[in-house]
Every structure is written in structure tokens, then in C-alpha cells.
Design a protein around this motif. Structure first.
Motif, PDB file in Angstrom:
ATOM      1  N   MET A  31       0.934  -1.138   0.076  1.00 45.59           N
ATOM      2  CA  MET A  31       0.165  -0.005  -0.167  1.00 45.59           C
ATOM      3  C   MET A  31       0.911   1.360  -0.170  1.00 45.59           C
ATOM      4  O   MET A  31       1.306   1.687   0.944  1.00 45.59           O
ATOM      5  CB  MET A  31      -1.112  -0.030   1.312  1.00 45.59           C
ATOM      6  CG  MET A  31      -1.638  -1.237   1.488  1.00 45.59           C
ATOM      7  SD  MET A  31      -2.818  -1.399   2.763  1.00 45.59           S
ATOM      8  CE  MET A  31      -1.518  -1.700   3.976  1.00 45.59           C
ATOM      9  N   PRO A  32       1.007   2.143  -1.283  1.00 44.56           N
ATOM     10  CA  PRO A  32       1.750   3.220  -1.121  1.00 44.56           C
ATOM     11  C   PRO A  32       1.175   4.306  -0.165  1.00 44.56           C
ATOM     12  O   PRO A  32      -0.021   4.349   0.315  1.00 44.56           O
ATOM     13  CB  PRO A  32       1.583   3.851  -2.757  1.00 44.56           C
ATOM     14  CG  PRO A  32       1.027   2.761  -3.317  1.00 44.56           C
ATOM     15  CD  PRO A  32       0.170   1.807  -2.437  1.00 44.56           C
ATOM     16  N   THR A  38      -1.595  12.668  -0.410  1.00 42.24           N
ATOM     17  CA  THR A  38      -0.964  12.571  -1.667  1.00 42.24           C
ATOM     18  C   THR A  38      -0.007  11.460  -1.675  1.00 42.24           C
ATOM     19  O   THR A  38       0.811  11.759  -0.670  1.00 42.24           O
ATOM     20  CB  THR A  38      -0.543  13.981  -2.144  1.00 42.24           C
ATOM     21  OG1 THR A  38       0.664  13.682  -3.185  1.00 42.24           O
ATOM     22  CG2 THR A  38       0.112  14.921  -1.132  1.00 42.24           C
ATOM     23  N   VAL A  39       0.219  10.671  -2.504  1.00 39.49           N
ATOM     24  CA  VAL A  39       1.674   9.845  -2.631  1.00 39.49           C
ATOM     25  C   VAL A  39       2.312  10.921  -3.271  1.00 39.49           C
ATOM     26  O   VAL A  39       2.453  11.259  -4.458  1.00 39.49           O
ATOM     27  CB  VAL A  39       1.207   8.586  -3.450  1.00 39.49           C
ATOM     28  CG1 VAL A  39       2.507   7.723  -3.702  1.00 39.49           C
ATOM     29  CG2 VAL A  39       0.219   7.820  -2.761  1.00 39.49           C
ATOM     30  N   SER A  46      -1.642   7.885 -12.229  1.00 41.75           N
ATOM     31  CA  SER A  46      -0.031   7.071 -12.379  1.00 41.75           C
ATOM     32  C   SER A  46      -0.433   5.759 -11.457  1.00 41.75           C
ATOM     33  O   SER A  46       0.083   4.571 -11.670  1.00 41.75           O
ATOM     34  CB  SER A  46       1.056   7.863 -11.932  1.00 41.75           C
ATOM     35  OG  SER A  46       1.031   8.923 -12.982  1.00 41.75           O
ATOM     36  N   LEU A  47      -0.905   6.163 -10.229  1.00 42.60           N
ATOM     37  CA  LEU A  47      -1.161   4.909  -9.110  1.00 42.60           C
ATOM     38  C   LEU A  47      -1.882   4.011  -9.805  1.00 42.60           C
ATOM     39  O   LEU A  47      -1.649   2.696  -9.597  1.00 42.60           O
ATOM     40  CB  LEU A  47      -1.736   5.581  -7.968  1.00 42.60           C
ATOM     41  CG  LEU A  47      -0.657   6.331  -6.904  1.00 42.60           C
ATOM     42  CD1 LEU A  47      -1.572   7.152  -6.055  1.00 42.60           C
ATOM     43  CD2 LEU A  47       0.235   5.694  -6.451  1.00 42.60           C
ATOM     44  N   THR A 275       9.012   5.616  -1.834  1.00 39.33           N
ATOM     45  CA  THR A 275       8.920   7.026  -2.129  1.00 39.33           C
ATOM     46  C   THR A 275      10.058   7.836  -1.613  1.00 39.33           C
ATOM     47  O   THR A 275      10.478   8.556  -2.437  1.00 39.33           O
ATOM     48  CB  THR A 275       7.519   7.683  -2.015  1.00 39.33           C
ATOM     49  OG1 THR A 275       7.241   6.800  -0.779  1.00 39.33           O
ATOM     50  CG2 THR A 275       6.549   7.157  -3.049  1.00 39.33           C
ATOM     51  N   ARG A 276      10.299   7.451  -0.421  1.00 37.46           N
ATOM     52  CA  ARG A 276      11.250   8.332   0.126  1.00 37.46           C
ATOM     53  C   ARG A 276      12.646   8.187  -0.298  1.00 37.46           C
ATOM     54  O   ARG A 276      13.533   9.050  -0.713  1.00 37.46           O
ATOM     55  CB  ARG A 276      11.433   8.144   1.690  1.00 37.46           C
ATOM     56  CG  ARG A 276      12.372   8.720   2.458  1.00 37.46           C
ATOM     57  CD  ARG A 276      12.439   8.595   3.852  1.00 37.46           C
ATOM     58  NE  ARG A 276      11.259   9.090   4.526  1.00 37.46           N
ATOM     59  CZ  ARG A 276      10.783   8.859   5.812  1.00 37.46           C
ATOM     60  NH1 ARG A 276      11.643   7.950   6.467  1.00 37.46           N
ATOM     61  NH2 ARG A 276       9.918   9.491   6.374  1.00 37.46           N
TER      62      ARG A 276
END
Ligand SMILES: [Zn+2]
Length: 376
Positions: A31-32, A38-39, A46-47, A275-276
Motif C-alpha cells: 500500500m503506497p 497525496t502519494v 499513475s497510481l 517513495t522516500r
């Protein structure tokens, strides 16, 4: 509403299907994380294109900004952020815990000063349920205290971990009462705590299972403990949870941690790592990890990963271009690398689901480890 069906198992690993109010989630799943709704840097479309089925939101941050009045006017978080598939929200407990000296924990809840404007705030199990009801999260997490690995400079002792775990249990019962009072029709998950102590984990698990919640999470891992302690807890807890309910390992981890978690019977994962790390130029590939800031990529015409089908790799974006964007601090850089890393994680879960359906998860796992060890 929540319905969970097991489709296939191999050893302790499971392939399942989770039906939630805003859609179906195929498990095991990653799970993003969409902390502020917001991701970071990734378009909702895009997600969807990369196969994200459920994303996270953050109770604490969304409570402070934009605030509940705004979210309520939109009828929930889904419409506000333009994501119409399932959403899981954390309880706010972890963020409050991260405030360190700025918060005061009591039996009733946690008092703290808003890091946004200094307002005095009081987060309790009841308030957490009220916020998550306004957000309309498909999966609501109980308010808990995340037992730290270290307490005031020493390793958290067994009696400290017990007191913390028992507080979380009392909070879990208050969450259930408030969740029912609010008439919330989504799914409330309990969180197993107990620090690094198996006996406490078992006591926590037993008491939570008695509440007959629709799903359970394993919390208090990936909080600064050595890797071997994390592996010990991940090997200990998942298979002791009810077989017919989804199991969520919170805040973990690397690609290898995800594979290990699935092998131990975990169904759901979240982590900021893809993401980080993307924003820091750390990219995951089939053949090991790649640091795009490394000077050797300055004129490298290869894509990040020639085996990857993500939008970034498939559209011919080179390592040299990403290296350049990073050096110039251009915002397109982290957008392209976040798409790649998230796609890598989601595709990893897709591969595991397929392998489980076909009864070849063990063989797949050996192949994946060999691929990753090969080096970029
Ligand atoms: Zn890619």
C-alpha cells in the motif's frame, strides 16, 4: 464492510482477496503511503496505471490540515483527493509518538501542541475513531501506543513494554465502543504490540482476537530495532493470528522484508521506503539497488532497470537523464523515480500473488534472491 477469502496457500504464505466498501484488494499487497492525501509526486492516474489497489492516508496530518470540516464537505477523503479505490488510515498514534518530548501520554489519551500552529490538542481513541469516520477510510486502525525499541536511552524493558501493550489494549476496547457508537460501516483493525517480547505479543494477540475484529496488524516493528529482532517478531506473530482474517505488517520494509513477510503469512504492507528512497536517488531494481547520484551514471544511457515495465523505464528515460535531474534539483526527477520504485514494489507483490496461485512461491523466492544478488 470487509470480506476476506483465501484463494491459495503455500507453507504459511497466503494469496487472498479482500472486499472493502470502495473496492477489491488482491493480497498480498503493498500500500503506497499518502500521508497528506497525496502519494508524493505521483498522479492518482499513475497510481492506478501501476496497479495500486489501496493507499494510505494519515489521520494525524489530515486532522491538522485541511481539517475535518473540509473533508466532511467532500463526503470523505476519497473524493477530496480523487482516489476512488480503498484507503487505509493509520490512527495518528505513531505521529503523536514521534513528537517525542512535545507530547504527554495519559490513560485518557495524548495531549500535544500542534506542530502546525501550536494549538493544544488532545487525541484519544474516541477522537481517532471520529476522525477516521469523517475520512471514510475503508480500513480504520485502532488508536495505540507504538512501543519504542528504546525508552529514555535504554532498551525498553519487559515491564515497560507490558504497560504500553496493556494501554493499547484498553484503547482498543474504547475504539471498538466508539466505532460502533458512530455506526461506522468500514472495517476496524486491531494492532498487536508487545515490543520485542514474544510472550507479550501473544498476550496482546489473544486479547485482540477476543474482540473479534475483521483484521489485525502487527505494530511496533521497524522502530529502530536490529534487523534480527525484526525478523524474529515477523516470524513469530503473523501465523498465530486468525487464518481467515487479513494480517497487516505496519511500516515494513525493503523488498527482501516484503518477501520474508509474505513467507511468514503477512497479507498487507506499507512503507515510505519506495517513495522516500526515490527522492534520495535510491532506486530498487531486479538486480539490486542503484544509486542514481553515483558519478558512473553521468552518461549512462541504460534505463533504471531493463526488465521494468514502469512508465519511466518503458518510455526510455535514461539513468544519465535522472542523474542530471537530480543534480539540478528538478522536480521531474523524484516524480520519475517514485513511479519506478512504487511500480517495482507493486510488481513484486503481483509476482508473489502469481507464484502463490501457481504453487511455486518457494521456487520464485530462490530465483528472486539470486536476481537481486546479481548486482546492477
Ligand atoms: Zn522502472
Amino acid at each position: 464492510m470487509l470480506q476476506f477469502d483465501l484463494i491459495a496457500t503455500e507453507g504459511l504464505a497466503r494469496r487472498g482477496r479482500l472486499r472493502l466498501n470502495h473496492g477489491v484488494v488482491e493480497t498480498p499487497i503493498f500500500m503506497p503511503v499518502g500521508t497528506y492525501g497525496t502519494v508524493k509526486g505521483v498522479l492518482p492516474q499513475s497510481l492506478r496505471d501501476m496497479g495500486a489497489q489501496i493507499i494510505l492516508g494519515n489521520t494525524f496530518h489530515l486532522w491538522l490540515r485541511p481539517g475535518l470540516d473540509v473533508i466532511r464537505a467532500f463526503g470523505g477523503l476519497h473524493r477530496f483527493e480523487g482516489w476512488h479505490a480503498p484507503i487505509l488510515t493509520d490512527s495518528g498514534g505513531f505521529q503523536v509518538w514521534s513528537l517525542g518530548e512535545m507530547r504527554r501520554i495519559s490513560e485518557e489519551g495524548v495531549r500535544f501542541a500542534s506542530p502546525v500552529n501550536g494549538d493544544k490538542l488532545f487525541l484519544t481513541p474516541e477522537v481517532s475513531m471520529q476522525i477516521q469516520t469523517v475520512l471514510d477510510s475503508d480500513i480504520v486502525m485502532q488508536f495505540d501506543e507504538c512501543t519504542p525499541y528504546e525508552t529514555r536511552g535504554h532498551l525498553t524493558t519487559e515491564s515497560e513494554a507490558r504497560a504500553s501493550m496493556e494501554l493499547s489494549l484498553r484503547w482498543a476496547r474504547r475504539c471498538v465502543t466508539e466505532f460502533e457508537r458512530l455506526g461506522n460501516r468500514n472495517a476496524l483493525f486491531g494492532i498487536v504490540q508487545g515490543g520485542m517480547f514474544e510472550s507479550l505479543r501473544e498476550a496482546s494477540l489473544e486479547a485482540l482476537v477476543a474482540l473479534d475484529l475483521p483484521g489485525y496488524a502487527i505494530g511496533g516493528v521497524s522502530v529502530g530495532e536490529p534487523k534480527e529482532d525484526m525478523r524474529r517478531i515477523v516470524a513469530h506473530t503473523p501465523h498465530r493470528l486468525p487464518a481467515h482474517k487479513p494480517r497487516y505488517l505496519m511500516g515494513v520494509g525493503t523488498p527482501e522484508d516484503l518477501v520474508e513477510g509474505v513467507a511468514c503469512g503477512v497479507d498487507m504492507f506499507d512503507c515510505v521506503m519506495p517513495t522516500r528512497n526515490a527522492r534520495n536517488g535510491h532506486l530498487f531494481t531486479r538486480h539490486g539497488d542503484l544509486r542514481i547520484r553515483n558519478a558512473r551514471h553521468k552518461a549512462d544511457e541504460a534505463p533504471i532497470d531493463e526488465t521494468c515495465g514502469c512508465h519511466t523505464c518503458a518510455s526510455g528515460v535514461s539513468r544519465a537523464y535522472l542523474h542530471h535531474l537530480d543534480r539540478c534539483g528538478e522536480m521531474l526527477g523524484p516524480m520519475l523515480t517514485s513511479i519506478h520504485n512504487l511500480h517495482f514494489y507493486l510488481n513484486l507483490m503481483h509476482e508473489m500473488r502469481q507464484a502463490l496461485e501457481q504453487g511455486r512461491f518457494a521456487a520464485w523466492r530462490v530465483g528472486f534472491a539470486a536476481d537481486r544478488a546479481r548486482g546492477v
